[in-house]
Design a protein around this motif. Structure first.
Motif, short mmCIF file in Angstrom:
data_model
loop_
_atom_site.label_atom_id
_atom_site.label_comp_id
_atom_site.label_asym_id
_atom_site.label_seq_id
_atom_site.Cartn_x
_atom_site.Cartn_y
_atom_site.Cartn_z
N GLN A 223 7.01 9.84 -3.71
CA GLN A 223 6.85 8.65 -4.54
C GLN A 223 7.86 7.59 -4.15
N SER A 224 9.09 7.69 -4.66
CA SER A 224 10.03 6.59 -4.47
C SER A 224 10.80 6.65 -3.16
N TYR B 201 16.03 7.07 1.67
CA TYR B 201 15.88 6.20 0.51
C TYR B 201 15.15 4.93 0.95
N ARG B 202 14.11 4.59 0.25
CA ARG B 202 13.33 3.42 0.63
C ARG B 202 13.88 2.15 0.00
N GLU C 24 17.19 8.15 -12.43
CA GLU C 24 15.97 7.35 -12.56
C GLU C 24 16.10 6.11 -11.68
N PRO C 25 15.31 6.00 -10.60
CA PRO C 25 15.50 4.92 -9.63
C PRO C 25 15.37 3.52 -10.23
N ALA C 26 14.63 3.39 -11.34
CA ALA C 26 14.44 2.06 -11.92
C ALA C 26 15.69 1.56 -12.64
N ARG D 12 0.81 -1.22 0.00
CA ARG D 12 0.00 0.00 0.00
C ARG D 12 0.84 1.26 0.00
N GLN D 13 2.17 1.13 0.17
CA GLN D 13 3.03 2.30 0.24
C GLN D 13 3.41 2.77 -1.16
N ARG D 14 3.36 4.07 -1.38
CA ARG D 14 3.62 4.62 -2.70
C ARG D 14 5.02 4.27 -3.19
#
Length: 480
Positions: A172-173, A188-189, A371-373, A29-31
């Motif tokens: 967001q990230s 940083y998640r 870009e984190p991805a 559920r976390q963005r």
């Protein structure tokens, strides 16, 4: 200071087992959780640290947690190239532990623990608890180690104690906490081993005296190797920087001026100058490289591969793919003819939302994570500055598409003004290198097509309009 505790594996495993059913429900559920739409098959503790022991009235657990998930149908591997059966993504969690949860923290609730070491306790998102968020700032004020966590700071920067914390909502990230409108802590998640450019580049820019980027005041890592400071096992976890409380987000400013029918060209030109200043400082601080024939062909091939993969995933892009491919072929052809370009460290994900304007009109650039991805090693590679410029040009198009009817002339004027401003500082207008700029803008539009198709289908028409224009099959506004 409370006792640091990096628990033995058996204890960490038992603790995680007690949290497992709650985290399976809460994490998706976390963005900032990147694995939405895929079931969680298991957790693995990477590091468990008690910043406050659970025996105190309020405990604080710092978790580095690897989340295992099967790959989704038709999805790419994880951000670090993990495939099926790979290691999974590692997330940073800060978990508050109490018995009764005060009503004011109801929105941070994760769940009640019924068994294991935390049985009888309530766990919740710690960043919403002012006491626990304040404890995190105190750890950053006092450099040193706490289990595997290592806190560092710039001792020339004053960080007052007692600054009231509040979490930043629009995220967001990652996650952020503002302290007294003076500092902002970015946590940083999703973390990976290695040097995070969001700390690395602002530190280098500060040493160069570049005032366009807020200088880090404090930061912290996790040392996960065999010994402290093992380079390939050091994970950046967060950075504290000055909070530009009175500054206005560039995206919101552009939308507001567009809605009023006001020109944004002066701001775009000033933003071009700021971008060129940051690029010049990065080139002075860090090595540059020359992209010769082999490197240019490799760059063009990678862009073509991304186009091919995106066209397979998003059928709406397929009519434009042949025309888009010509942008990358033209780049490879120039490289084959002996054209070379300079590459350097760049922002990596530059757009209006990464820029802040002060009340005096000065622009600052933030969020150098890239870009984190994309894999961390790729984000730290030298790139042509055209990559950042293309990102900003695409951002003007996005803003212009946010109004009805779309305002292509507004975007065209902003794009031109940004390039003029960039040339004011660098001495070179990016438009004088059209093949390189078109290739990067095309690559960015392809990236946007995939992103919007997956996450915001209602916005897909925006990058598709750019794809139509860049492919040479019509003007962008015709596609809307």
């Amino acid at each position: 200071m409370s006792e640091a505790a990096t628990r033995p594996n058996a204890h960490a495993t038992a603790l995680l087992a007690s949290l497992d059913p709650l985290l399976r429900e809460w994490l998706p559920r976390q963005r900032w959780f990147a694995g939405k739409g895929r079931p969680i098959s298991g957790f693995e503790p990477v590091a468990v640290t008690e910043l406050l022991p659970r025996s105190s009235p309020t405990g604080l657990l710092h978790l580095l947690l690897r989340v295992h998930q099967p790959p989704g149908s038709g999805q790419d591997p994880g951000p670090e190239g993990a495939s099926a059966g790979g290691p999974g993504d590692c997330y940073q969690l800060l978990i508050g532990v109490r018995r009764p949860l005060p009503p004011q923290l109801a929105g941070a609730f994760i769940g009640h623990v019924t068994e294991g070491p935390l049985a009888g306790h309530t766990v919740y998102e710690a960043l919403h608890d002012p006491r626990l968020a304040a404890l995190l700032l105190e750890r950053l004020r006092m450099p040193g180690r706490h289990g595997p966590l290592r806190f560092e700071r710039d001792m020339d920067v004053e960080i007052p104690s007692g600054l009231a914390p509040r979490p930043l909502r629009a995220e967001q990230s990652n996650s952020s906490v503002i302290y007294g409108d003076t500092f902002i802590l970015k946590l940083y998640r999703r973390v990976v081993p290695g040097t995070n450019p969001d700390l690395e580049l602002p530190l280098h820019l500060a040493r160069q005296g570049c005032a366009r980027v807020p200088a880090p005041a404090a930061w912290f890592f996790a040392d996960l190797g065999a010994g402290p400071g093992t380079a390939d096992e050091e994970c950046g976890l967060g950075v504290l920087q000055p909070y530009l409380a009175a500054a206005e987000d560039g995206w919101e400013l552009a939308l507001r001026m567009l809605a009023k029918g006001e020109s944004f060209t002066d701001e775009a030109r000033a933003l071009g100058r700021a971008t060129a200043e940051v690029h010049a400082a990065l080139a002075a601080a860090l090595p540059t490289v020359t992209l010769g024939r082999a490197q240019v062909e490799q760059l063009a091939d990678a862009m073509a591969d991304r186009l091919d993969a995106t066209a397979r995933a998003v059928p709406a892009l397929r009519p434009y793919a042949p025309g888009l491919l010509t942008a990358f072929e033209a780049l490879a052809d120039l490289g084959g003819e002996g054209q070379s370009w300079t590459a350097q460290r760049v922002h990596g994900d530059l757009h209006l939302g990464q820029c802040l304007r002060s009340p005096e009109g000065g622009w600052s650039l933030i969020d150098f994570e890239g870009e984190p991805a994309r894999p961390l090693a790729e984000r730290r590679l030298p790139q042509p500055t055209a990559r950042d410029i293309a990102g900003m040009l695409r951002s003007f198009d996005y803003a212009a598409c946010s109004t009805e009817p779309w305002a292509p002339a507004w975007a065209t004027d902003c794009r031109a003004a940004f390039c003029v401003g960039y040339a004011d500082v660098s001495g070179r207008d990016p438009r004088t290198d059209p093949v390189l700029l078109r290739a990067h803008e095309t690559d960015k539009a392809v990236y946007e097509v995939l992103y919007e198709a997956r996450h915001r289908p209602g916005w897909l028409r925006v990058p598709l309009a750019a794809a139509r224009r860049l492919a040479g099959t019509g003007s962008a506004d015709d596609a809307l």
